[in-house]
Design a protein around this motif. Structure first.
Motif, PDB file in Angstrom:
ATOM      1  N   PHE A 181       8.506  -9.877 -13.028  1.00 20.32           N
ATOM      2  CA  PHE A 181       8.749  -8.896 -12.050  1.00 20.32           C
ATOM      3  C   PHE A 181      10.354  -9.015 -11.255  1.00 20.32           C
ATOM      4  N   GLU A 182      10.916  -8.420 -10.681  1.00 25.11           N
ATOM      5  CA  GLU A 182      12.336  -7.240 -10.335  1.00 25.11           C
ATOM      6  C   GLU A 182      12.106  -6.908  -9.152  1.00 25.11           C
ATOM      7  N   HIS A 183      13.156  -6.732  -8.595  1.00 25.06           N
ATOM      8  CA  HIS A 183      13.204  -6.375  -6.732  1.00 25.06           C
ATOM      9  C   HIS A 183      13.865  -4.924  -7.862  1.00 25.06           C
ATOM     10  N   LEU A 184      13.199  -3.464  -7.110  1.00 26.24           N
ATOM     11  CA  LEU A 184      12.992  -2.302  -7.629  1.00 26.24           C
ATOM     12  C   LEU A 184      13.725  -1.389  -5.833  1.00 26.24           C
ATOM     13  N   GLY A 185      12.627  -2.443  -4.691  1.00 26.15           N
ATOM     14  CA  GLY A 185      13.217  -1.688  -3.588  1.00 26.15           C
ATOM     15  C   GLY A 185      12.743  -2.138  -2.575  1.00 26.15           C
ATOM     16  N   LEU A 186      13.181  -1.071  -1.226  1.00 24.29           N
ATOM     17  CA  LEU A 186      13.336  -1.707  -0.009  1.00 24.29           C
ATOM     18  C   LEU A 186      11.867  -0.339   0.940  1.00 24.29           C
ATOM     19  N   ARG A 187      11.334  -0.957   1.349  1.00 19.64           N
ATOM     20  CA  ARG A 187      10.416  -0.780   2.078  1.00 19.64           C
ATOM     21  C   ARG A 187      10.434  -0.657   4.134  1.00 19.64           C
ATOM     22  N   ARG A 188      11.679   0.068   4.811  1.00 19.24           N
ATOM     23  CA  ARG A 188      11.794  -0.769   6.258  1.00 19.24           C
ATOM     24  C   ARG A 188      10.327  -0.509   7.051  1.00 19.24           C
ATOM     25  N   ARG A 189       9.840  -1.210   7.591  1.00 20.80           N
ATOM     26  CA  ARG A 189       9.001  -1.076   8.547  1.00 20.80           C
ATOM     27  C   ARG A 189       7.438  -0.946   7.864  1.00 20.80           C
ATOM     28  N   TYR A 190       6.939  -1.005   6.114  1.00 26.70           N
ATOM     29  CA  TYR A 190       6.002  -0.812   5.697  1.00 26.70           C
ATOM     30  C   TYR A 190       5.160  -1.561   6.447  1.00 26.70           C
ATOM     31  N   TYR A 191       4.663  -2.721   6.825  1.00 24.67           N
ATOM     32  CA  TYR A 191       3.873  -3.616   6.781  1.00 24.67           C
ATOM     33  C   TYR A 191       3.486  -2.939   8.585  1.00 24.67           C
ATOM     34  N   GLN A 192       2.631  -2.842   9.268  1.00 24.74           N
ATOM     35  CA  GLN A 192       1.461  -2.029  10.645  1.00 24.74           C
ATOM     36  C   GLN A 192       0.666  -3.794  10.921  1.00 24.74           C
ATOM     37  N   PRO A 193       0.556  -3.914  12.005  1.00 28.23           N
ATOM     38  CA  PRO A 193       1.570  -2.954  13.126  1.00 28.23           C
ATOM     39  C   PRO A 193       2.562  -3.754  13.399  1.00 28.23           C
ATOM     40  N   SER A 194       3.079  -4.572  12.050  1.00 25.79           N
ATOM     41  CA  SER A 194       3.866  -5.579  11.864  1.00 25.79           C
ATOM     42  C   SER A 194       4.685  -5.552  12.377  1.00 25.79           C
ATOM     43  N   GLY A 195       5.582  -3.981  11.500  1.00 24.22           N
ATOM     44  CA  GLY A 195       6.047  -3.404  11.244  1.00 24.22           C
ATOM     45  C   GLY A 195       7.427  -4.303  10.383  1.00 24.22           C
ATOM     46  N   ALA A 196       7.433  -4.886   9.244  1.00 25.18           N
ATOM     47  CA  ALA A 196       7.996  -6.513   8.641  1.00 25.18           C
ATOM     48  C   ALA A 196       7.772  -5.064   7.102  1.00 25.18           C
ATOM     49  N   ASP A 197       9.524  -5.496   7.042  1.00 18.83           N
ATOM     50  CA  ASP A 197       9.516  -4.608   5.023  1.00 18.83           C
ATOM     51  C   ASP A 197       9.394  -5.305   4.422  1.00 18.83           C
ATOM     52  N   ALA A 198       8.966  -4.606   3.860  1.00 13.22           N
ATOM     53  CA  ALA A 198       8.841  -4.989   1.855  1.00 13.22           C
ATOM     54  C   ALA A 198       9.478  -4.853   1.222  1.00 13.22           C
ATOM     55  N   TYR A 199       9.650  -5.386  -0.497  1.00 11.80           N
ATOM     56  CA  TYR A 199      10.519  -5.021  -1.582  1.00 11.80           C
ATOM     57  C   TYR A 199       9.276  -4.530  -2.405  1.00 11.80           C
ATOM     58  N   THR A 200       9.558  -3.573  -2.877  1.00 13.48           N
ATOM     59  CA  THR A 200       8.414  -3.433  -3.898  1.00 13.48           C
ATOM     60  C   THR A 200       9.086  -4.028  -5.433  1.00 13.48           C
ATOM     61  N   MET A 201       7.923  -4.142  -5.741  1.00 10.84           N
ATOM     62  CA  MET A 201       8.909  -5.450  -6.624  1.00 10.84           C
ATOM     63  C   MET A 201       8.010  -4.672  -8.329  1.00 10.84           C
ATOM     64  N   GLY A 202       8.121  -5.214  -9.752  1.00 10.31           N
ATOM     65  CA  GLY A 202       8.288  -4.188 -10.290  1.00 10.31           C
ATOM     66  C   GLY A 202       8.190  -4.866 -12.189  1.00 10.31           C
ATOM     67  N   ARG A 203       7.423  -5.362 -12.648  1.00  9.09           N
ATOM     68  CA  ARG A 203       6.724  -5.979 -13.969  1.00  9.09           C
ATOM     69  C   ARG A 203       6.410  -4.475 -15.054  1.00  9.09           C
ATOM     70  N   PRO A 204       7.984  -4.731 -16.455  1.00 15.51           N
ATOM     71  CA  PRO A 204       7.589  -3.489 -16.936  1.00 15.51           C
ATOM     72  C   PRO A 204       5.677  -4.069 -18.137  1.00 15.51           C
ATOM     73  N   ALA A 205       5.759  -2.634 -18.629  1.00 14.69           N
ATOM     74  CA  ALA A 205       4.851  -2.582 -19.538  1.00 14.69           C
ATOM     75  C   ALA A 205       4.870  -3.820 -20.688  1.00 14.69           C
TER      76      ALA A 205
END
Ligand SMILES: CC(C)(COP(=O)(O)OP(=O)(O)OC[C@H]1O[C@@H](n2cnc3c(N)ncnc32)[C@H](O)[C@@H]1OP(=O)(O)O)[C@@H](O)C(=O)NCCC(=O)NCCS
Length: 152
Positions: A125-149
């Protein structure tokens, strides 16, 4: 735990009550899934596996599937069995399904979840992006990650 004691197979509706308990133990601040959420996932055409030792559920993982992509919906190992290779076995089972179907794999992971990020980086997997406050109720940020087919 000897490797022979671990079995990985389809997650069943009988496992769901324990899954919901494990969710509360592992994701207390991030809206842990209810039993109903797991039942819906199992009925929704997704690929779910459970890890058992001596008949006891110690982990589970799920892959959402569409015609175009797959996504890791959840992966969890009870704290008493972490760092024993179970998470790796569960993830590899999901990735084998994605590869069988020729699908890329995407996921979100808390930016402070070093164990999970390490696991994903070690599996293509590689990092693809960042989602601010993705997790609730904690408000924690998330990385989006991906692995090619895997088109082999
Ligand atoms: C992430 C998780 C599933 C890993 O399961 P596990 O059974 O402990 O992992 P494994 O023993 O198979 O380890 C596989 C790899 O993960 C990484 N890893 C696991 N725990 C780690 C830790 N504490 N620190 C750093 N890397 C770690 C390493 O790359 C490890 O490979 P290595 O043993 O060759 O170093 C487990 O920590 C867990 O359930 N965490 C809580 C739930 C969670 O955060 N799920 C992910 C949501 S996105």
């Amino acid at each position: 735990m000897r490797p022979s004691e671990l079995t990985v197979g389809p997650l069943r509706h009988e496992d769901v009550a324990r899954c919901a308990e494990i969710e509360h133990e592992l994701f207390p601040g991030d809206d842990p899934w209810s039993e109903n959420s797991f039942h819906s996932e199992l009925d929704g055409g997704n690929f779910y596996v459970g890890a058992h030792v001596n008949g006891e559920l110690i982990g589970y993982a799920g892959l959402g599937l569409t015609d175009f992509e797959s996504s890791v919906h959840t992966i969890a190992v009870v704290s008493g069995h972490q760092r024993g290779g179970v998470g790796k076995t569960l993830l590899r089972t999901l990735l084998a399904k994605a590869d069988e179907l020729g699908l890329p794999v995407f996921l979100e992971v808390r930016t402070d979840n070093v164990p999970a990020i390490s696991l994903y980086l070690a599996h293509g997997f590689e990092h693809l992006g960042l989602r601010r406050r993705y997790y609730q109720p904690s408000g924690a940020d998330a990385y989006t990650m991906g692995r090619p087919a895997n088109r082999d």
